[in-house]
Design an enzyme around this catalytic site. Structure first.
Site, PDB file in Angstrom:
ATOM      1  N   LYS A  96     129.904 -46.605  48.423  1.00 46.04           N
ATOM      2  CA  LYS A  96     129.676 -45.704  47.279  1.00 46.04           C
ATOM      3  C   LYS A  96     130.201 -46.390  46.024  1.00 46.04           C
ATOM      4  O   LYS A  96     131.338 -46.868  45.997  1.00 46.04           O
ATOM      5  CB  LYS A  96     130.403 -44.388  47.533  1.00 46.04           C
ATOM      6  CG  LYS A  96     130.626 -43.502  46.310  1.00 46.04           C
ATOM      7  CD  LYS A  96     131.178 -42.142  46.731  1.00 46.04           C
ATOM      8  CE  LYS A  96     132.281 -41.683  45.795  1.00 46.04           C
ATOM      9  NZ  LYS A  96     132.876 -40.393  46.211  1.00 46.04           N
ATOM     10  N   ASP A 107     128.461 -42.367  42.503  1.00 46.36           N
ATOM     11  CA  ASP A 107     129.213 -41.171  42.088  1.00 46.36           C
ATOM     12  C   ASP A 107     129.523 -41.279  40.605  1.00 46.36           C
ATOM     13  O   ASP A 107     130.280 -42.151  40.181  1.00 46.36           O
ATOM     14  CB  ASP A 107     130.514 -41.077  42.905  1.00 46.36           C
ATOM     15  CG  ASP A 107     131.292 -39.794  42.623  1.00 46.36           C
ATOM     16  OD1 ASP A 107     130.855 -38.994  41.761  1.00 46.36           O
ATOM     17  OD2 ASP A 107     132.349 -39.591  43.265  1.00 46.36           O
ATOM     18  N   ASP A 143     130.047 -32.452  44.122  1.00 46.20           N
ATOM     19  CA  ASP A 143     131.464 -32.594  44.445  1.00 46.20           C
ATOM     20  C   ASP A 143     132.230 -31.609  43.554  1.00 46.20           C
ATOM     21  O   ASP A 143     132.502 -30.466  43.973  1.00 46.20           O
ATOM     22  CB  ASP A 143     131.887 -34.064  44.205  1.00 46.20           C
ATOM     23  CG  ASP A 143     133.376 -34.325  44.379  1.00 46.20           C
ATOM     24  OD1 ASP A 143     134.136 -33.384  44.636  1.00 46.20           O
ATOM     25  OD2 ASP A 143     133.813 -35.494  44.245  1.00 46.20           O
ATOM     26  N   LYS A 168     131.181 -46.140  42.101  1.00 49.15           N
ATOM     27  CA  LYS A 168     131.455 -45.291  40.943  1.00 49.15           C
ATOM     28  C   LYS A 168     130.571 -45.790  39.809  1.00 49.15           C
ATOM     29  O   LYS A 168     130.395 -47.012  39.646  1.00 49.15           O
ATOM     30  CB  LYS A 168     132.931 -45.403  40.558  1.00 49.15           C
ATOM     31  CG  LYS A 168     133.854 -44.739  41.559  1.00 49.15           C
ATOM     32  CD  LYS A 168     133.658 -43.234  41.534  1.00 49.15           C
ATOM     33  CE  LYS A 168     134.679 -42.526  42.396  1.00 49.15           C
ATOM     34  NZ  LYS A 168     134.486 -41.073  42.385  1.00 49.15           N
ATOM     35  N   LYS A 221     135.910 -31.425  49.887  1.00 49.77           N
ATOM     36  CA  LYS A 221     137.284 -31.922  49.716  1.00 49.77           C
ATOM     37  C   LYS A 221     138.228 -30.753  49.935  1.00 49.77           C
ATOM     38  O   LYS A 221     138.055 -29.688  49.317  1.00 49.77           O
ATOM     39  CB  LYS A 221     137.481 -32.470  48.300  1.00 49.77           C
ATOM     40  CG  LYS A 221     136.810 -33.808  48.050  1.00 49.77           C
ATOM     41  CD  LYS A 221     137.083 -34.304  46.657  1.00 49.77           C
ATOM     42  CE  LYS A 221     136.408 -35.646  46.419  1.00 49.77           C
ATOM     43  NZ  LYS A 221     136.339 -35.981  44.984  1.00 49.77           N
ATOM     44  N   GLY A 232     137.400 -38.041  49.346  1.00 50.32           N
ATOM     45  CA  GLY A 232     138.794 -38.467  49.300  1.00 50.32           C
ATOM     46  C   GLY A 232     139.338 -38.345  47.892  1.00 50.32           C
ATOM     47  O   GLY A 232     138.572 -38.270  46.930  1.00 50.32           O
ATOM     48  N   SER A 244     134.675 -45.873  48.728  1.00 53.59           N
ATOM     49  CA  SER A 244     134.335 -45.554  47.345  1.00 53.59           C
ATOM     50  C   SER A 244     134.900 -46.678  46.482  1.00 53.59           C
ATOM     51  O   SER A 244     136.116 -46.907  46.486  1.00 53.59           O
ATOM     52  CB  SER A 244     134.980 -44.209  46.983  1.00 53.59           C
ATOM     53  OG  SER A 244     134.826 -43.942  45.610  1.00 53.59           O
ATOM     54  N   GLU A 286     126.032 -38.628  43.361  1.00 51.76           N
ATOM     55  CA  GLU A 286     127.061 -37.592  43.402  1.00 51.76           C
ATOM     56  C   GLU A 286     127.407 -37.135  41.986  1.00 51.76           C
ATOM     57  O   GLU A 286     127.687 -37.956  41.111  1.00 51.76           O
ATOM     58  CB  GLU A 286     128.292 -38.180  44.118  1.00 51.76           C
ATOM     59  CG  GLU A 286     129.348 -37.173  44.507  1.00 51.76           C
ATOM     60  CD  GLU A 286     130.494 -37.849  45.264  1.00 51.76           C
ATOM     61  OE1 GLU A 286     130.286 -38.943  45.842  1.00 51.76           O
ATOM     62  OE2 GLU A 286     131.607 -37.303  45.259  1.00 51.76           O
TER      63      GLU A 286
HETATM   64  O1  OSB Z   1     134.907 -38.143  42.989  1.00 49.88           O
HETATM   65  O2  OSB Z   1     135.191 -38.724  44.997  1.00 49.88           O
HETATM   66  C1  OSB Z   1     135.613 -38.656  43.832  1.00 49.88           C
HETATM   67  C2  OSB Z   1     138.972 -40.462  43.630  1.00 49.88           C
HETATM   68  C3  OSB Z   1     139.628 -39.667  42.713  1.00 49.88           C
HETATM   69  C4  OSB Z   1     138.973 -38.604  42.162  1.00 49.88           C
HETATM   70  C5  OSB Z   1     137.655 -38.316  42.521  1.00 49.88           C
HETATM   71  C6  OSB Z   1     136.993 -39.093  43.447  1.00 49.88           C
HETATM   72  C7  OSB Z   1     137.665 -40.204  43.982  1.00 49.88           C
HETATM   73  C8  OSB Z   1     137.046 -41.134  44.894  1.00 49.88           C
HETATM   74  C9  OSB Z   1     137.965 -41.914  45.777  1.00 49.88           C
HETATM   75  O3  OSB Z   1     135.861 -41.379  44.926  1.00 49.88           O
HETATM   76  C10 OSB Z   1     137.812 -41.570  47.199  1.00 49.88           C
HETATM   77  C11 OSB Z   1     138.927 -42.198  47.990  1.00 49.88           C
HETATM   78  O4  OSB Z   1     138.774 -43.347  48.369  1.00 49.88           O
HETATM   79  O5  OSB Z   1     139.966 -41.528  48.221  1.00 49.88           O
HETATM   80 MG    MG Z   2     133.036 -37.497  43.754  1.00 50.80          MG
END
Ligand code: OSB
Ligand code: MG
Length: 375
Positions: free
Chosen positions: A161, A188, A238, A163, A262, A290, A135, A213
């Site tokens: 992925k 995402d 999510d 952001k 999660k 994550g 991510s 996402e």
């Molecule tokens: O939406 O998946 C998410 C990190 C913090 C809060 C929300 C998210 C995330 C990530 C990071 O996308 C995922 C990771 O590498 O731990």
């Molecule tokens: Mg997410």
């Protein structure tokens, strides 16, 4: 299971680089760890709450209060036949799932060690390796992002992925797709868009994304279902999914075609397995999300992702992408094929480095059957 004591700590650990999403930027993590001690064995859990209540309603500080003031008194006086009993023990406390998950997951870890089986086996896992993706946070420029994508693909990661948010989306996807037309690519939004942006979001269909996402509100099903009808690209939920009922509602309403699971967000392994199972029954693929975890939370994610319906690459990646020095040994590594091996030893399969944990501990509380001592 007889619990002798529970140690709750807050540790402070800087990320090797800041992580930016549509809701904020994280550099220094404040993470709660719980250690459940029973007859000489310790089970470890990690609370995935963020420093601020921006992803969900919970934060590191609220979770500390809920764990120490509400959940531990319930746990210390309960009969615990097995880890699956935890949701019932905590049921009089509403919400606060990340706080509950920290304790429940520690007890699963404990039970797997007591029984001498890998945690993944105790959960019902069937995979021997899991496919991994990364991510990538919002960057200062597209050029900077392209450099990072190149590095992660070279490392073997199977899915990228991105952001995104308004202004860090279409142009970014265009640049990445131009250079890598065929990679597994997803995005995402962390709830960055609104229903009025539906026409705008339709442009995302041009980039063959594996999924979008959580494009809309963090607590929504209905508008996601309206949006999914207008998009070719699969929506993945999510933030909206807290339990099996939510997952089933989202599937029935066709709010999404993919689910991110999660552990913290759904309250621990018991509910995560229920979400996994209902998705499997409805042929909805899932993957493990994550939350910038240390190796402890990461090792729980690895065990969870060994379940059969975790068929898409998740956000579980190598320790070194987050930490100069992880608090487990060995660190989590990803093969050149972008896979993590499920440990085949009792428990989580990664030893805790207590010396390192001690060094980054900022507060600690030990609860026994008889007393709570701030130490
Ligand atoms: O939406 O998946 C998410 C990190 C913090 C809060 C929300 C998210 C995330 C990530 C990071 O996308 C995922 C990771 O590498 O731990
Ligand atoms: Mg997410």
């Amino acid at each position: 299971m007889k619990i002798d004591a529970v140690v709750v700590r807050e540790i402070s650990m800087p990320l090797v680089r800041p992580f930016e999403t549509s809701f904020g930027r994280t550099q220094d993590r404040r993470i709660l760890l719980v250690e459940v001690q029973s007859e000489g064995i310790s089970g470890w859990g990690e609370c995935t709450a963020g420093e601020h209540p921006s992803f969900s309603e919970e934060s590191t500080s609220t979770a500390w209060a809920v764990i120490t003031e509400e959940l531990l008194p319930l746990l210390m006086q309960a009969e615990i036949p097995n880890s699956g009993a935890c949701p019932k023990i905590f049921s009089e406390v509403r919400g606060n799932r990340m706080a509950k998950a920290a304790l429940e997951n520690a007890i699963w870890d404990l039970e797997s060690q007591q029984k001498g089986v890998p945690l993944a086996d105790l959960l019902g896992g069937t995979r021997t390796t899991i496919p991994c993706g990364v991510s990538l946070g919002i960057q200062s420029s597209i050029e900077a992002l392209l450099g990072i994508v190149e590095t992660e693909l070279a490392a073997g990661y199977q899915r990228i992925k991105l952001k995104c948010k308004m202004g860090w989306d279409i142009e970014v996807f265009e640049a990445v797709r131009k250079r890598w037309p065929d990679i597994l690519l997803s995005c995402d939004a962390n709830a960055a868009y609104r229903w009025r942006d539906a026409d705008y979001l339709k442009q995302f269909d041009a980039f063959q994304l594996l999924m979008i996402e959580q494009p809309l509100w963090y607590d929504d099903f209905y508008y996601h279902s309206m949006l999914q009808r207008q998009l070719e690209t699969a929506i993945c939920l999510d933030e909206s999914i807290h339990n099996r009922r939510d997952a089933l509602a989202a599937i029935e309403m066709e709010s999404c075609r993919i689910l991110n699971i999660k552990l913290g967000r759904v309250g621990g392994f018991s509910e995560a397995i229920r979400v996994h199972n209902v998705a499997a029954e409805r042929s909805i693929p899932v993957w493990c999300g994550g939350m910038l975890e240390t190796g402890i939370g990461r090792s729980h994610n690895i065990a969870l992702a060994s379940l059969p319906n975790f068929s898409l690459p998740g956000d579980i990646s190598a320790s070194q992408r987050y930490w100069a020095e992880d608090i487990i040994e060995p660190e989590i590594t990803v093969s050149a094929q972008g896979e993590i091996l499920i440990p085949d030893v009792p428990g989580r399969g990664f030893a805790v480095r207590l010396d390192r944990i001690e060094r980054c501990t900022v507060r600690r509380e030990r609860t026994t059957e008889y007393a709570r001592v701030y130490c």
